[in-house]
Design a protein around this motif. Structure first.
Motif, mmCIF file in Angstrom:
data_model
loop_
_atom_site.group_PDB
_atom_site.id
_atom_site.type_symbol
_atom_site.label_atom_id
_atom_site.label_comp_id
_atom_site.label_asym_id
_atom_site.label_seq_id
_atom_site.Cartn_x
_atom_site.Cartn_y
_atom_site.Cartn_z
ATOM 1 N N ARG A 131 -4.707 1.856 -8.669
ATOM 2 C CA ARG A 131 -5.716 2.198 -7.669
ATOM 3 C C ARG A 131 -6.620 0.991 -7.480
ATOM 4 N NH1 ARG A 131 -10.947 5.263 -8.219
ATOM 5 N NH2 ARG A 131 -11.490 5.844 -6.090
ATOM 6 N N ILE A 135 0.838 -1.202 0.000
ATOM 7 C CA ILE A 135 0.000 0.000 0.000
ATOM 8 C C ILE A 135 0.875 1.256 0.000
ATOM 9 C CG2 ILE A 135 -1.740 1.297 1.298
ATOM 10 C CD1 ILE A 135 -2.943 -1.332 2.110
ATOM 11 N N LEU A 176 -10.723 -1.393 4.905
ATOM 12 C CA LEU A 176 -9.822 -0.254 4.766
ATOM 13 C C LEU A 176 -9.328 0.217 6.131
ATOM 14 C CD1 LEU A 176 -8.840 1.437 2.301
ATOM 15 C CD2 LEU A 176 -10.528 3.116 2.929
ATOM 16 N N LYS A 180 -2.848 -0.214 6.723
ATOM 17 C CA LYS A 180 -1.920 0.898 6.928
ATOM 18 C C LYS A 180 -1.037 1.025 5.697
ATOM 19 C CE LYS A 180 0.402 -0.911 10.334
ATOM 20 N NZ LYS A 180 -0.178 -2.258 10.325
ATOM 21 N N LYS A 181 -0.480 2.204 5.553
ATOM 22 C CA LYS A 181 0.492 2.396 4.485
ATOM 23 C C LYS A 181 1.636 1.389 4.697
ATOM 24 C CE LYS A 181 2.992 6.040 2.134
ATOM 25 N NZ LYS A 181 4.422 5.822 2.351
ATOM 26 N N GLN A 232 -0.702 4.357 -0.727
ATOM 27 C CA GLN A 232 -1.597 5.467 -0.401
ATOM 28 C C GLN A 232 -2.937 4.891 0.018
ATOM 29 O OE1 GLN A 232 -1.331 8.150 -3.644
ATOM 30 N NE2 GLN A 232 -2.433 9.778 -2.601
ATOM 31 N N LYS A 233 -3.539 5.529 1.040
ATOM 32 C CA LYS A 233 -4.810 5.006 1.532
ATOM 33 C C LYS A 233 -5.797 6.153 1.653
ATOM 34 C CE LYS A 233 -6.741 3.564 5.727
ATOM 35 N NZ LYS A 233 -6.623 3.204 7.136
ATOM 36 N N TYR A 234 -7.025 5.945 1.197
ATOM 37 C CA TYR A 234 -8.049 6.991 1.297
ATOM 38 C C TYR A 234 -9.083 6.587 2.337
ATOM 39 C CZ TYR A 234 -5.793 8.221 -3.056
ATOM 40 O OH TYR A 234 -4.855 8.541 -3.986
ATOM 41 N N SER A 262 -10.939 3.066 -1.084
ATOM 42 C CA SER A 262 -9.910 2.855 -2.098
ATOM 43 C C SER A 262 -8.514 3.116 -1.552
ATOM 44 C CB SER A 262 -10.171 3.732 -3.323
ATOM 45 O OG SER A 262 -10.020 5.078 -3.002
ATOM 46 N N PHE A 263 -7.548 2.504 -2.199
ATOM 47 C CA PHE A 263 -6.145 2.703 -1.846
ATOM 48 C C PHE A 263 -5.328 2.442 -3.098
ATOM 49 C CE2 PHE A 263 -7.485 -1.597 -0.724
ATOM 50 C CZ PHE A 263 -6.531 -2.396 -1.338
#
Ligand SMILES: [Zn+2]
Length: 327
Positions: A113, A82, A124, A128-129, A84-86, A102-103
């Motif tokens: 994505r 991961i 989600l 974690k990143k 990036q995590k939204y 999404s991530f």
């Protein structure tokens, strides 16, 4: 149909047959003529591959590297880290409400994505990143010219599976220069040309909570109490002597194009006449844009969705590029 880019089909035929590029392209052209324009170049290439007994889909079972994920796959397995995590977002379409999360994951071949629909979106919160995730039974599609991986109730997501590590290489997408008349659907390229026309920016009310269009009379259906922010889109026409194309710019690109920040944009919204001076200054100027050529199905035309805006391309650099391209 799985969307394999034309060049990839061509390469595949080349490496699995005795034919050279010219022979293959001649066959493709012949097939297109034979079907009197009823088929795309991609479609004709698929038929030729079939006729030659070239297997196009053999790499599409089991685990895929991210660069090999093509739109239209039904059963994708991928391992990624991961990057990036939204946030989890709630959405409502008509009577249907649901969750979406999404991530972005990466591996040694690129990033993609990943979008989760339904209950799996709750996962989600556990991510974690830098977590490694193993995704199975996902499907892939194209959104605005970008590949995406989608997960639904059937899909599985395993977090930090035993013994699996991933090296992420962020592949900086190299945008090769193309002339406007050479652009094809899906091209991620750079174009250089003159702004010959532009339209007034359009402003959209957005929910500051979920960042979606506030469609319910300027209020978000899910967060009617949340303040509204504005996003904007601007269309212009770019001409490079070979042809012209409609350019579509969204928020950040509009700001770069008009040399404004969000505050400046809101002033334009309040005072639309102030835009005409900006427009006069930009008309006739040479700009360099990076982005994707995307087919607008509603109008059946190719448009260029800009993701990079350069208002002051360096003339020396540009001449060098032209000379390189001429070789
Ligand atoms: Zn909202």
């Amino acid at each position: 149909m799985i969307k394999i880019p034309y060049e990839q089909v061509l390469d595949k035929i080349k490496s699995n047959s005795e034919l050279g590029t010219e022979d293959i392209e001649a066959k493709i052209k012949q097939k297109m003529d034979q079907l009197s324009g009823l088929i795309s170049k991609e479609g004709a290439a698929h038929i030729i591959a079939n006729e030659l007994g070239v297997q196009l889909y053999d790499q599409f079972s089991g685990r895929l590297q991210i660069k090999n994920i093509l739109p239209g796959l039904r059963d994708v397995e991928v391992l990624g880290k991961i990057t990036q995590k939204y946030e989890v977002k709630e959405f409502k379409v008509g009577e249907r409400a649901g969750k979406m999360g999404s991530f972005v994951i990466g591996d040694e071949t690129g990033t993609i994505r990943a979008v989760m629909w339904g209950d799996i979106a709750e996962k989600l919160n556990e991510l974690k990143k830098d977590d490694v995730v193993k995704i199975t039974a996902a499907y892939s599609r194209e959104n605005n010219g970008y590949k995406e991986l989608h997960m639904n109730e059937r899909s599985e997501l395993e977090i930090n599976p035993d013994g699996e590590t991933v090296e992420v290489k962020i592949v900086e997408e190299k945008q090769e220069r193309k002339k406007i008349n050479e652009l094809k659907q899906g091209d991620n390229v750079e174009v250089l040309g003159t702004i010959v026309d532009m339209f007034d920016p359009k402003f959209f009310e957005m929910c500051s909570e979920c960042n979606k269009r506030a469609k319910n009379e300027g209020k978000c259906e899910l967060h009617p109490e949340s303040p509204i922010t504005y996003s904007y889109v601007l269309n212009a026409f770019l001409d490079d002597g070979t042809d012209n194309i409609r350019i579509v710019m969204f928020k950040e690109q509009v700001e770069a194009f008009l040399s404004q920040n969000n505050e400046g944009m809101l002033k334009i919204k309040e005072n639309p006449e102030s835009f005409s001076e900006m427009k006069q200054n930009l008309l006739g100027s040479i700009v360099k844009l990076g982005g994707k050529a995307v087919n607008n199905q509603m109008f059946d035309r190719l448009e260029f969705i800009a993701n990079k805006v350069d208002l002051t391309p360096d003339p020396k650099e540009e001449i060098k590029k032209m000379e390189e391209n001429a070789i």
